[in-house]
Design an enzyme around this catalytic site. Structure first.
Site, PDB file in Angstrom:
ATOM      1  N   TYR A 175      28.635  11.829   3.938  1.00  0.00           N
ATOM      2  CA  TYR A 175      28.177  12.826   2.965  1.00  0.00           C
ATOM      3  C   TYR A 175      28.887  12.608   1.632  1.00  0.00           C
ATOM      4  CZ  TYR A 175      26.288  17.382   1.589  1.00  0.00           C
ATOM      5  OH  TYR A 175      25.582  18.394   0.982  1.00  0.00           O
ATOM      6  N   ASN A 224       9.069  24.806   6.293  1.00  0.00           N
ATOM      7  CA  ASN A 224       9.668  25.538   7.406  1.00  0.00           C
ATOM      8  C   ASN A 224      11.169  25.292   7.525  1.00  0.00           C
ATOM      9  OD1 ASN A 224       8.892  22.896   8.077  1.00  0.00           O
ATOM     10  ND2 ASN A 224       9.245  23.311  10.238  1.00  0.00           N
ATOM     11  N   SER A 225      11.729  24.536   6.578  1.00  0.00           N
ATOM     12  CA  SER A 225      13.183  24.375   6.552  1.00  0.00           C
ATOM     13  C   SER A 225      13.815  25.714   6.199  1.00  0.00           C
ATOM     14  CB  SER A 225      13.572  23.336   5.498  1.00  0.00           C
ATOM     15  OG  SER A 225      13.351  23.862   4.199  1.00  0.00           O
ATOM     16  N   ARG A 263       1.762  19.600  13.759  1.00  0.00           N
ATOM     17  CA  ARG A 263       2.573  19.749  14.978  1.00  0.00           C
ATOM     18  C   ARG A 263       1.779  20.589  15.971  1.00  0.00           C
ATOM     19  NH1 ARG A 263       7.647  21.758  12.664  1.00  0.00           N
ATOM     20  NH2 ARG A 263       6.891  20.830  10.769  1.00  0.00           N
ATOM     21  N   TRP A 301      21.861  20.312  -5.851  1.00  0.00           N
ATOM     22  CA  TRP A 301      22.895  20.296  -4.819  1.00  0.00           C
ATOM     23  C   TRP A 301      23.745  21.529  -5.006  1.00  0.00           C
ATOM     24  CZ3 TRP A 301      27.798  16.790  -4.621  1.00  0.00           C
ATOM     25  CH2 TRP A 301      28.336  16.779  -3.324  1.00  0.00           C
ATOM     26  N   ASN A 340      21.747  28.019   2.089  1.00  0.00           N
ATOM     27  CA  ASN A 340      20.286  27.962   2.059  1.00  0.00           C
ATOM     28  C   ASN A 340      19.603  28.995   1.159  1.00  0.00           C
ATOM     29  OD1 ASN A 340      20.189  25.690   3.675  1.00  0.00           O
ATOM     30  ND2 ASN A 340      20.367  26.912   5.534  1.00  0.00           N
ATOM     31  N   MET A 376      14.275  14.166   3.956  1.00  0.00           N
ATOM     32  CA  MET A 376      14.087  14.075   5.406  1.00  0.00           C
ATOM     33  C   MET A 376      13.368  12.803   5.860  1.00  0.00           C
ATOM     34  SD  MET A 376      13.516  17.975   6.806  1.00  0.00           S
ATOM     35  CE  MET A 376      11.773  17.890   6.402  1.00  0.00           C
ATOM     36  N   ARG A 402       4.577  19.386   8.349  1.00  0.00           N
ATOM     37  CA  ARG A 402       3.975  18.334   9.162  1.00  0.00           C
ATOM     38  C   ARG A 402       3.034  18.918  10.202  1.00  0.00           C
ATOM     39  NH1 ARG A 402       9.268  14.941  10.674  1.00  0.00           N
ATOM     40  NH2 ARG A 402      10.069  17.066  10.433  1.00  0.00           N
ATOM     41  N   TYR A 449      15.900  18.349  -3.117  1.00  0.00           N
ATOM     42  CA  TYR A 449      17.165  18.821  -2.528  1.00  0.00           C
ATOM     43  C   TYR A 449      17.409  18.244  -1.136  1.00  0.00           C
ATOM     44  CZ  TYR A 449      14.373  22.170   0.199  1.00  0.00           C
ATOM     45  OH  TYR A 449      13.475  22.751   1.058  1.00  0.00           O
TER      46      TYR A 449
END
Lengths: 363, 363
Positions: free
Chosen positions: A80, A179-180, A204, A298, A153, A275, A202, A272
């Protein structure tokens, strides 16, 4: 040598029985080298660091809860952008109760519910001594699981919606990875501010259920990544709402480019997360002729850049007010004991969608 | 139907001999449909548009020179972001002399050297009638080839260096396509402002000669695209100058990504072209952790957004002062007659590096 440092800093109680009398409930999840968290994290007694007399402006806190964020795991892995000095305690956010104050402490009193205002103080532990100035009092009526996750968050969602493009009632924001945890907060804040959201997720098996959930939180539209590329779907979306002036991107790659194709001229995309592990790919025309602007966000940097001003306290106060009135709901959280850290870390690394593991400390 | 519109607008002198008496030197390169410029451009008599009595605030100008820019060709092809109403006259910039003024004109007088302040007025012609407010007087001592090219390339370099990142003496700018017209102006302006430049160009047989030329104009470093990826070369570049806070990009693709790898944290890349025909590809970390910002620049938009303020006049005055004192040299230009337009367009489309064709009109 690592072990020696560790002993010096955290007064680890070895099997040799030395210092056995100082055994207490003051412990933390410590790592003395970067690597696989399951390997490098150890439960250590930290009493020598937390049982000493407090200096004039110091405060002793007892942690109530702290979440396991993917960034915490990346930090321990050493991959990180933040590299704490070793040995270090894991965890970046959490909520605590003040259990002792130094002689000159004015900002907090015993019993106050607080969160640390500096990042990387190490929150996966039962107790800590922190400078008075590094603590922010928060409303004790916020449930601990939500309070423990307040600094990253919801604040990320808040700042991205506030700081890049001035949005007003009726404007539109598009976001991927909707949905994060950040996405879910962004939906709710946008709803509160009467801003439309186009939420891309996505495809699903449980898409319908997830869509229903996001709509119930205030999402204007929820579409799949495939639908984002279908002209008829998007024509229908834009029948009643304007083109987005802001795009929030935590995916990157092809999907981020698909989002920017719907972004209004002069709009901005704020990245941000990544994924997909793909870069952000911008057609030249979007930059030159559509004047679209591309930024990164950030939260850690924002805190660093905003030390000493009142912005953070104002933002937290506002977010807490929404939480208390039920307007801001945190993503699904699972409480887990600090002793079960291997389980929490394994499950977070496996990426169980939509669930956040939160350590809850025994008082 | 196209032909009919054209006749109506420009009073084309047909073979039927009608209006033969009005034959004059007032002509322009007109297109009535988008397409291959060689096919669609026609030399047309435009006297009916330019010989009529002037209204109170109108000015008649006689063009002295106007360049052939790649964007002019893309406009005629119909693939540019600006689509003039058809039929239209080609060309976007140029320099003219005032040859007549309306009764209330105050801003200019006969004999003044002027440039049009609106884009897409059509400059590939001998004469035009324009509103007084759309003309800017410029210094008559600037040579006509340079004056004709004043509004696009030097102004693009000027604004990109001024408007995105506040630069001060000793700062560094990196740019690719550094031998482009804009690049050459950027080198000279940066030199004047004591800003270091790292200039990236493609490897080519005459690299040493081109490097010498750019260094003589004030370039701090001139490197090839390959050298930009070599650690030892870049280490040596950064021995004496700081990391760039600004990157100017007219290439895109891999090379733009290579440039941003050397960009300082919090720096900005401004894209004004895409010669590689590849998009701009940004690693997520550059956005999130390095806080790099990505913008586009289009001179046409700047003019549109800055109509009615004094910024343009100030900028042109400043640029002219540098030109007069020999501090700003225009890229190599080749004068060509308006009648030889096919030759000028073919050569521009073939992309003869570093040479700009400029129509010079017979008085």
């Amino acid at each position: 040598m690592f072990a020696k440092q560790l002993f010096a800093k955290f007064n680890y109680i070895g099997l040799n029985g030395k210092r056995l009398l100082s055994l207490s409930t003051n412990y933390g999840l410590v790592y003395e080298e970067y690597g696989d968290p399951i390997q490098v994290l150890k439960k250590c007694d930290i009493s020598s660091k937390t049982s000493r007399p407090l200096k004039a402006h110091e405060v002793k806190v007892s942690y109530l809860a702290s979440p396991v964020n993917p960034a915490d795991i990346n930090t321990i892995q050493g991959v990180y952008a933040v590299k704490p000095q070793l040995p270090a305690v894991g965890g970046n956010e959490g909520v605590a109760r003040v259990v002792g104050i130094g002689s000159d402490v004015k900002a907090v009193k015993e019993g106050d519910r607080v969160i640390p205002s500096s990042s990387s103080t190490g929150t996966w532990r039962t107790h800590a001594i922190l400078p008075e100035k590094d603590l922010i009092i928060i409303d004790p009526d916020i449930d601990v699981l939500t309070a423990a996750q307040l600094t990253v968050n919801p604040c990320t969602a808040y700042r991205m919606l506030k700081d890049f493009i001035p949005l007003t009632k009726g404007d539109t924001v598009i976001q991927n990875g909707a949905n994060s945890a950040v996405g879910v907060y962004a939906i709710q804040l946008a709803k509160e501010w009467q801003i439309n959201t186009i939420n891309v997720i996505r495809q699903r098996p449980d898409f319908a259920e997830l869509k229903h959930k996001l709509v119930s939180l205030g999402a204007t539209h929820v579409i799949t990544e495939e639908e984002l590329r279908q002209k008829d779907v998007m024509d229908s979306v834009f029948k009643n709402i304007p083109k987005p002036r802001l795009a929030l991107n935590c995916v990157g790659g092809k999907n981020a480019t698909d989002c920017m194709r719907h972004l209004d001229s002069n709009g901005a995309m704020v990245t941000y997360g990544g994924m997909s592990k793909q870069p952000v790919i911008i057609p030249t025309g979007a930059l030159i002729f559509k004047d679209q602007k591309f930024f990164g966000y950030w939260m850690t940097r924002w805190y660093r850049d905003n030390t000493g001003n009142n912005e953070r306290a104002l933002m937290l106060k506002y977010l807490c007010s929404l939480i208390k009135t039920g307007k801001l709901e945190s993503p699904k959280s699972v409480a887990i004991g600090l002793d079960e850290y291997k389980d929490a870390i394994n499950k977070t690394m496996a990426g169980f969608a939509g669930v956040k593991y939160v350590f809850v400390m025994k008082p």
